[in-house]
Write a protein that holds these residues in place. Structure first.
Motif, PDB file in Angstrom:
ATOM      1  N   SER A  82       0.839  -1.204   0.000  1.00  0.00           N
ATOM      2  CA  SER A  82       0.000   0.000   0.000  1.00  0.00           C
ATOM      3  C   SER A  82       0.868   1.245   0.000  1.00  0.00           C
ATOM      4  N   VAL A  83       0.557   2.155  -0.907  1.00  0.00           N
ATOM      5  CA  VAL A  83       1.277   3.434  -0.963  1.00  0.00           C
ATOM      6  C   VAL A  83       0.316   4.612  -0.824  1.00  0.00           C
ATOM      7  N   GLY A  84      -0.955   4.327  -0.530  1.00  0.00           N
ATOM      8  CA  GLY A  84      -1.924   5.388  -0.289  1.00  0.00           C
ATOM      9  C   GLY A  84      -2.787   5.689  -1.497  1.00  0.00           C
ATOM     10  N   PRO A  85      -3.937   6.312  -1.250  1.00  0.00           N
ATOM     11  CA  PRO A  85      -4.924   6.547  -2.309  1.00  0.00           C
ATOM     12  C   PRO A  85      -4.525   7.612  -3.334  1.00  0.00           C
ATOM     13  N   ASN A  86      -3.540   8.432  -3.030  1.00  0.00           N
ATOM     14  CA  ASN A  86      -3.166   9.510  -3.959  1.00  0.00           C
ATOM     15  C   ASN A  86      -1.871   9.231  -4.719  1.00  0.00           C
ATOM     16  N   ALA A  87      -1.275   8.066  -4.536  1.00  0.00           N
ATOM     17  CA  ALA A  87      -0.027   7.745  -5.226  1.00  0.00           C
ATOM     18  C   ALA A  87      -0.270   7.621  -6.726  1.00  0.00           C
ATOM     19  N   LEU A  88       0.688   8.094  -7.499  1.00  0.00           N
ATOM     20  CA  LEU A  88       0.590   8.072  -8.961  1.00  0.00           C
ATOM     21  C   LEU A  88       1.371   6.907  -9.535  1.00  0.00           C
ATOM     22  N   HIS A  89       1.004   6.499 -10.746  1.00  0.00           N
ATOM     23  CA  HIS A  89       1.726   5.464 -11.492  1.00  0.00           C
ATOM     24  C   HIS A  89       2.033   6.045 -12.866  1.00  0.00           C
ATOM     25  N   PRO A  90       3.124   6.802 -12.969  1.00  0.00           N
ATOM     26  CA  PRO A  90       3.419   7.455 -14.253  1.00  0.00           C
ATOM     27  C   PRO A  90       3.899   6.453 -15.306  1.00  0.00           C
ATOM     28  N   VAL A  91       3.172   6.376 -16.410  1.00  0.00           N
ATOM     29  CA  VAL A  91       3.562   5.525 -17.526  1.00  0.00           C
ATOM     30  C   VAL A  91       4.692   6.210 -18.282  1.00  0.00           C
ATOM     31  N   GLY A  92       5.632   5.431 -18.742  1.00  0.00           N
ATOM     32  CA  GLY A  92       6.725   5.984 -19.529  1.00  0.00           C
ATOM     33  C   GLY A  92       7.970   6.288 -18.718  1.00  0.00           C
ATOM     34  N   HIS A  93       7.933   6.022 -17.426  1.00  0.00           N
ATOM     35  CA  HIS A  93       9.101   6.229 -16.588  1.00  0.00           C
ATOM     36  C   HIS A  93       9.902   4.938 -16.513  1.00  0.00           C
ATOM     37  N   VAL A  94      11.100   5.016 -16.039  1.00  0.00           N
ATOM     38  CA  VAL A  94      11.961   3.846 -15.937  1.00  0.00           C
ATOM     39  C   VAL A  94      11.336   2.836 -14.980  1.00  0.00           C
ATOM     40  N   GLY A  95      11.451   1.571 -15.307  1.00  0.00           N
ATOM     41  CA  GLY A  95      10.932   0.501 -14.464  1.00  0.00           C
ATOM     42  C   GLY A  95       9.865  -0.292 -15.189  1.00  0.00           C
ATOM     43  N   ALA A  96       9.496  -1.409 -14.613  1.00  0.00           N
ATOM     44  CA  ALA A  96       8.466  -2.255 -15.217  1.00  0.00           C
ATOM     45  C   ALA A  96       7.159  -1.481 -15.306  1.00  0.00           C
ATOM     46  N   GLN A  97       6.475  -1.609 -16.404  1.00  0.00           N
ATOM     47  CA  GLN A  97       5.206  -0.927 -16.608  1.00  0.00           C
ATOM     48  C   GLN A  97       4.026  -1.896 -16.628  1.00  0.00           C
ATOM     49  N   TYR A  98       4.235  -3.091 -17.159  1.00  0.00           N
ATOM     50  CA  TYR A  98       3.162  -4.064 -17.306  1.00  0.00           C
ATOM     51  C   TYR A  98       3.663  -5.440 -16.902  1.00  0.00           C
ATOM     52  N   VAL A  99       2.749  -6.255 -16.397  1.00  0.00           N
ATOM     53  CA  VAL A  99       2.990  -7.678 -16.185  1.00  0.00           C
ATOM     54  C   VAL A  99       1.917  -8.378 -16.991  1.00  0.00           C
ATOM     55  N   ILE A 100       2.322  -9.311 -17.838  1.00  0.00           N
ATOM     56  CA  ILE A 100       1.364 -10.058 -18.650  1.00  0.00           C
ATOM     57  C   ILE A 100       1.316 -11.483 -18.115  1.00  0.00           C
ATOM     58  N   GLY A 141      -6.327   1.011 -10.529  1.00  0.00           N
ATOM     59  CA  GLY A 141      -6.306   1.543 -11.886  1.00  0.00           C
ATOM     60  C   GLY A 141      -5.117   1.064 -12.705  1.00  0.00           C
ATOM     61  N   LEU A 142      -4.324   0.132 -12.168  1.00  0.00           N
ATOM     62  CA  LEU A 142      -3.165  -0.383 -12.903  1.00  0.00           C
ATOM     63  C   LEU A 142      -3.615  -1.368 -13.968  1.00  0.00           C
ATOM     64  N   PRO A 143      -2.959  -1.354 -15.128  1.00  0.00           N
ATOM     65  CA  PRO A 143      -3.324  -2.315 -16.168  1.00  0.00           C
ATOM     66  C   PRO A 143      -2.983  -3.739 -15.745  1.00  0.00           C
ATOM     67  N   VAL A 144      -3.905  -4.655 -16.039  1.00  0.00           N
ATOM     68  CA  VAL A 144      -3.715  -6.077 -15.779  1.00  0.00           C
ATOM     69  C   VAL A 144      -3.980  -6.793 -17.095  1.00  0.00           C
ATOM     70  N   LEU A 145      -2.984  -7.554 -17.569  1.00  0.00           N
ATOM     71  CA  LEU A 145      -3.089  -8.210 -18.863  1.00  0.00           C
ATOM     72  C   LEU A 145      -2.993  -9.721 -18.711  1.00  0.00           C
ATOM     73  N   VAL A 146      -3.837 -10.434 -19.459  1.00  0.00           N
ATOM     74  CA  VAL A 146      -3.818 -11.891 -19.476  1.00  0.00           C
ATOM     75  C   VAL A 146      -3.835 -12.326 -20.929  1.00  0.00           C
ATOM     76  N   ALA A 147      -2.932 -13.226 -21.284  1.00  0.00           N
ATOM     77  CA  ALA A 147      -2.831 -13.734 -22.654  1.00  0.00           C
ATOM     78  C   ALA A 147      -3.161 -15.215 -22.691  1.00  0.00           C
ATOM     79  N   TYR A 148      -3.605 -15.658 -23.859  1.00  0.00           N
ATOM     80  CA  TYR A 148      -3.757 -17.081 -24.111  1.00  0.00           C
ATOM     81  C   TYR A 148      -3.710 -17.305 -25.617  1.00  0.00           C
ATOM     82  N   PRO A 149      -3.021 -18.322 -26.072  1.00  0.00           N
ATOM     83  CA  PRO A 149      -2.094 -19.148 -25.321  1.00  0.00           C
ATOM     84  C   PRO A 149      -0.835 -18.383 -24.964  1.00  0.00           C
ATOM     85  N   GLY A 150      -0.030 -18.982 -24.097  1.00  0.00           N
ATOM     86  CA  GLY A 150       1.187 -18.331 -23.619  1.00  0.00           C
ATOM     87  C   GLY A 150       2.326 -18.420 -24.613  1.00  0.00           C
ATOM     88  N   PRO A 151       3.407 -17.695 -24.355  1.00  0.00           N
ATOM     89  CA  PRO A 151       4.555 -17.690 -25.258  1.00  0.00           C
ATOM     90  C   PRO A 151       5.265 -19.034 -25.339  1.00  0.00           C
TER      91      PRO A 151
END
Length: 165
Positions: A82-100, A141-151
């Motif tokens: 938990s980082v609180g209700p007002n924490a931001l998740h800036p897209v395009g910054h260094v670090g992992a952005q998505y988990v599939i 509000g973070l993106p959550v991605l699920v694929a099928y079939p897998g890689p």
């Protein structure tokens, strides 16, 4: 299958790299490290733990005042902090952005789609070369991605433009 630099993004067919290439590792015949855990910063770890436990069929094994640990049947871990209700998740910054995530089969993919449609404020479906990707949002509000079939079943021969445009 290993991809030479640029092959996955250009749409060309993958080629097997020779064992002495830079992608083959440094003298090891094994497959190399595998992902074991993901740490996700969220607005509220309790709400997010319930969401991820349902979507990913994981068990909450530890809860503290500011974090939760979820574990899958195969031992993969998701740490929620938990980082609180007002924490931001800036897209395009260094670090992992998505988990599939990869669904366990067609029925599991349909189950994940139902969970994301019911619990997300946004939902989208994309078709790739031989696979389908669904995207929803978690309670923060973070993106959550699920694929099928897998890689491991269908090689990825393209990079979906959403992730690099």
């Amino acid at each position: 299958m290993a991809y030479p630099h640029g092959a996955a993004s250009s749409g060309r067919q993958p080629v097997q790299l020779p064992a002495n290439s830079e992608s083959a590792g440094s003298g090891s015949d094994g497959p190399g490290p595998r992902l074991a855990s993901v740490v996700v910063f969220v607005h509220d770890h309790d709400t997010s733990a319930d969401f991820y436990a349902e979507l990913l069929k994981m068990e909450v094994t530890v809860r503290t005042a500011s974090a939760a640990l979820l574990v899958s049947r195969n031992g993969f871990q998701v740490y929620l902090r938990s980082v609180g209700p007002n924490a931001l998740h800036p897209v395009g910054h260094v670090g992992a952005q998505y988990v599939i995530w990869t669904a366990d089969g067609p029925e599991d993919f349909q189950r994940c789609e139902s969970v994301l449609r019911a619990r997300s404020d946004r939902f989208d479906t994309r078709e790739g070369e031989g696979f389908t990707l669904i995207e929803g949002r978690d309670p923060s509000g973070l993106p959550v991605l699920v694929a099928y079939p897998g890689p491991d079943e269908v090689a990825r021969l393209e990079i979906i433009s959403r992730y690099y445009v």
